[in-house]
Design an enzyme around this catalytic site. Structure first.
Site, PDB file in Angstrom:
ATOM      1  N   GLU A 163       8.044  89.455 -58.337  1.00 54.66           N
ATOM      2  CA  GLU A 163       8.206  90.528 -57.845  1.00 54.66           C
ATOM      3  C   GLU A 163       9.560  91.408 -57.470  1.00 54.66           C
ATOM      4  O   GLU A 163       9.835  91.704 -56.972  1.00 54.66           O
ATOM      5  CB  GLU A 163       7.691  91.403 -56.315  1.00 54.66           C
ATOM      6  CG  GLU A 163       5.829  90.393 -56.518  1.00 54.66           C
ATOM      7  CD  GLU A 163       5.639  90.652 -54.999  1.00 54.66           C
ATOM      8  OE1 GLU A 163       6.073  91.335 -54.717  1.00 54.66           O
ATOM      9  OE2 GLU A 163       4.064  90.304 -55.791  1.00 54.66           O
ATOM     10  N   GLU A 268      -3.417  87.778 -60.756  1.00 54.62           N
ATOM     11  CA  GLU A 268      -4.181  88.046 -59.318  1.00 54.62           C
ATOM     12  C   GLU A 268      -4.781  88.981 -59.423  1.00 54.62           C
ATOM     13  O   GLU A 268      -5.352  90.041 -58.529  1.00 54.62           O
ATOM     14  CB  GLU A 268      -2.999  88.359 -58.521  1.00 54.62           C
ATOM     15  CG  GLU A 268      -1.763  87.407 -58.716  1.00 54.62           C
ATOM     16  CD  GLU A 268      -0.400  87.890 -56.862  1.00 54.62           C
ATOM     17  OE1 GLU A 268      -0.512  88.323 -56.851  1.00 54.62           O
ATOM     18  OE2 GLU A 268       0.337  87.812 -57.607  1.00 54.62           O
TER      19      GLU A 268
HETATM   20  O1  9MR Z   1      -2.905  86.918 -50.742  1.00 55.81           O
HETATM   21  C1  9MR Z   1      -1.349  86.459 -49.724  1.00 55.81           C
HETATM   22  C2  9MR Z   1      -2.370  87.210 -48.593  1.00 55.81           C
HETATM   23  O2  9MR Z   1      -2.780  85.732 -47.935  1.00 55.81           O
HETATM   24  C3  9MR Z   1       0.294  87.055 -47.760  1.00 55.81           C
HETATM   25  O3  9MR Z   1      -0.595  87.356 -46.596  1.00 55.81           O
HETATM   26  C4  9MR Z   1       0.416  87.524 -48.727  1.00 55.81           C
HETATM   27  C5  9MR Z   1       1.722  87.984 -48.063  1.00 55.81           C
HETATM   28  O4  9MR Z   1       2.510  88.585 -48.399  1.00 55.81           O
HETATM   29  O5  9MR Z   1       0.524  87.599 -50.280  1.00 55.81           O
HETATM   30  C6  9MR Z   1      -0.645  87.386 -50.927  1.00 55.81           C
HETATM   31  O6  9MR Z   1      -0.879  86.811 -51.834  1.00 55.81           O
HETATM   32  C7  9MR Z   1       0.504  88.421 -53.114  1.00 55.81           C
HETATM   33  C8  9MR Z   1       1.414  87.125 -53.607  1.00 55.81           C
HETATM   34  O7  9MR Z   1       1.692  86.379 -53.116  1.00 55.81           O
HETATM   35  C9  9MR Z   1       2.111  88.146 -54.610  1.00 55.81           C
HETATM   36  N1  9MR Z   1       1.243  88.957 -55.321  1.00 55.81           N
HETATM   37  C10 9MR Z   1       0.415  90.277 -54.386  1.00 55.81           C
HETATM   38  C11 9MR Z   1      -0.324  89.069 -53.448  1.00 55.81           C
HETATM   39  C12 9MR Z   1      -1.266  90.187 -53.034  1.00 55.81           C
HETATM   40  O8  9MR Z   1       0.009  90.066 -51.452  1.00 55.81           O
END
Ligand code: 9MR
Length: 383
Positions: A163, A268
Site C-alpha cells: 500500500e 486478499e
Molecule cells: O484483516 C486485517 C485486520 O484484522 C486488521 O485489523 C487490519 C489492520 O489494519 O488489517 C487487516 O488486513 C489488511 C491487510 O493487512 C492489508 N490490506 C487490507 C487488509 C484489510 O484491512
C-alpha cells in the site's frame, strides 16, 4: 505448452520438488477418489489461499483447521507478521506465532505467504518517532534481513511493500517515503532478494482496478525493473463488493500487470454485501464512521443473508472466477481474506459490529452457494 508445465518451469527448485510433484500425486489419486475441494478443483490453475488469524495458526479453531487442510494450498498470516507484532521494539523480535504459522504451512505442504515487510500501517510505535533517514534506513534493513533471513526457503512469497500508493497513483506520504524518498521501495525489494533469492517478491495494494492507481503500480514496477531490482508479482488485494470493480476493469488490470512480465496474484479476496457509509449523501471517505455503529440501515442483514442477496453474491463470485480461469496462465494465486464469514475483518470495517457475508464459508463453516458456483465455473471449462 500446458499451464502446468509453464508453472513448473517458472517455479523454483523447491516448488518443483515439494508442490508440483505433489500436484502430480493428486492427479493420480483423482481417478481413484474424487475429493472435491477448492484446491483440487483449481489445482492446475492457481494456488487457492486463505488468510489465517492467530487462533487458526495456533489450531484453536478446529473447524477452520479442517477446512484449511481440505480446501486450501496456500496460507497468509492475516496480522501476526506485521511490524508491530513481530518487532515491537527495535531488534526485539517475537517469532513465536510466525514460527508456528510457517510450520503449519510446511506440515500441509502449502505455498506460504509472508505479509508484510514494509507497510505504513500496523507499525511499531517507535517507528513513528524516527526523524532521521539513516536510522530509518537501518531499521528497515534490519527488519527485512531478520524476517526474510529467518524464513529463507520456507516462506515462498513476501509482500515486500504494501500500500505505498495514493488513489491517484502518486506515492503515499508514509514514514518510509518521507524519510527515505521513493528509493525505499526498490531498496526493500533489493534487500529481500539478496537475503532469499528464491522467494517470490510482491508489491501488494488495494483498489488496483481503478485506472489511476493501476497506472501508479505500472510506473512503480517499471521503476523497480529499470533500476535492476527483482520484483516477481503484483498482489491485487481484491477487497471488492457486489458491483465494484466492474469485470472489465479487473480484466484490464490482469492484462496490464502481466504485460510487465510479473505474475498476477489476487491476495486478499472478499466480496462485501453491505452498504458503505461514503455512498450516502454528504458523507466522505475520510470521515470517522463511529456515528453509524448500531445503525440498522447500515447493517441490514444481522441474522441471515436474504436469498436474493445470496444469489447476487454467488453470481458475482462466478463471474470473478470465470475471469480468473480465462486468465489462469497469468494468475498464480487467489487468496481469500479469511476462511469463514465469522472471521472477516469486514464485520468491523468501515463500521464496527456489522454482520457481513464476504467469503465462501458461512459462520457455521458451511459452504455457501458461491462455493459450488465457482467450482461449477471450472467444470464448465472442462467440457
Ligand atoms: O484483516 C486485517 C485486520 O484484522 C486488521 O485489523 C487490519 C489492520 O489494519 O488489517 C487487516 O488486513 C489488511 C491487510 O493487512 C492489508 N490490506 C487490507 C487488509 C484489510 O484491512
Amino acid at each position: 505448452m500446458s499451464s502446468l508445465i509453464k508453472k513448473i518451469i517458472v517455479a523454483n527448485l523447491f516448488f518443483f520438488t515439494s508442490i508440483c510433484c505433489n500436484n502430480k500425486t493428486h492427479e493420480h489419486t483423482h481417478s481413484k477418489k474424487q475429493t472435491s475441494s477448492l484446491k483440487n478443483t483449481f489445482h492446475n490453475d492457481f494456488f487457492i489461499g486463505a488468510a489465517i488469524n492467530q487462533n487458526q495458526i495456533l489450531g484453536q479453531d478446529s473447524m477452520a483447521k479442517l477446512l484449511l487442510k481440505k480446501e486450501f494450498n496456500s496460507i497468509t498470516s492475516e496480522n501476526n507478521l506485521k511490524w508491530m507484532y513481530i518487532e515491537p521494539s527495535p531488534n526485539n523480535f517475537n517469532f513465536v506465532i510466525s514460527d508456528k504459522f510457517v510450520a503449519l504451512g510446511e506440515k500441509n505442504n502449502m505455498y506460504i505467504v509472508g505479509h508484510t515487510l514494509v507497510w505504513h500501517s500496523q507499525i511499531a510505535d517507535y517507528m513513528n518517532e524516527i526523524t532521521d533517514s539513516v536510522r530509518m534506513a537501518n531499521y528497515m534493513e534490519s527488519h527485512i534481513r531478520a524476517l526474510v533471513g529467518r524464513y529463507k526457503n520456507r516462506i515462498h512469497s513476501w509482500d515486500v511493500v504494501n500500500e505505498a500508493l495514493n488513489e491517484d497513483g502518486s506515492l503515499r506520504e508514509s514514514i518510509f517515503y518521507s524519510l527515505l524518498g521513493e528509493e525505499y521501495i526498490e531498496n526493500a525489494f533489493r534487500l529481500a532478494a539478496e537475503v532469499d533469492p528464491k522467494a517470490e517478491l510482491t508489491y501488494n495494494d488495494y483498489n488496483l482496478c481503478k485506472p489511476s492507481k493501476r497506472e501508479g503500480v505500472i510506473k512503480l514496477v517499471q521503476n523497480i525493473q529499470k533500476n535492476g531490482a527483482k520484483i516477481d508479482a503484483v498482489g491485487i488485494q481484491a477487497h471488492w463488493n457486489l458491483n465494484d470493480p466492474p469485470l472489465d476493469e479487473i480484466e484490464k488490470t490482469i492484462l496490464a500487470f502481466s504485460k510487465l512480465g510479473v505474475k498476477v496474484m489476487f491476495t486478499e479476496l472478499d466480496v462485501s454485501v453491505l452498504p458503505n457509509p461514503w455512498e450516502l449523501e454528504g458523507v466522505d471517505e475520510n470521515q470517522n464512521f463511529q456515528q453509524f455503529e448500531g445503525n440498522t440501515k447500515m447493517n441490514p442483514y444481522p441474522l441471515k443473508l436474504p436469498d436474493s442477496i445470496q444469489v447476487q453474491l454467488t453470481k458475482r463470485y462466478e463471474q470473478i472466477f470465470a475471469l480468473f480461469l480465462k486468465h489462469q496462465e497469468k494468475i498464480s494465486r487467489v487468496t481469500f481474506w479469511g476462511i469463514s464469514d465469522k472471521q472477516s475483518w469486514l464485520n468491523n470495517w468501515p463500521i464496527k459490529g456489522r454482520t457481513n457475508y464476504p467469503l465462501l464459508f458461512d459462520r457455521e463453516y458451511q459452504k455457501k452457494d458461491a462455493y459450488m458456483g465457482i467450482i461449477n465455473q471450472k467444470k464448465q471449462t472442462q467440457f
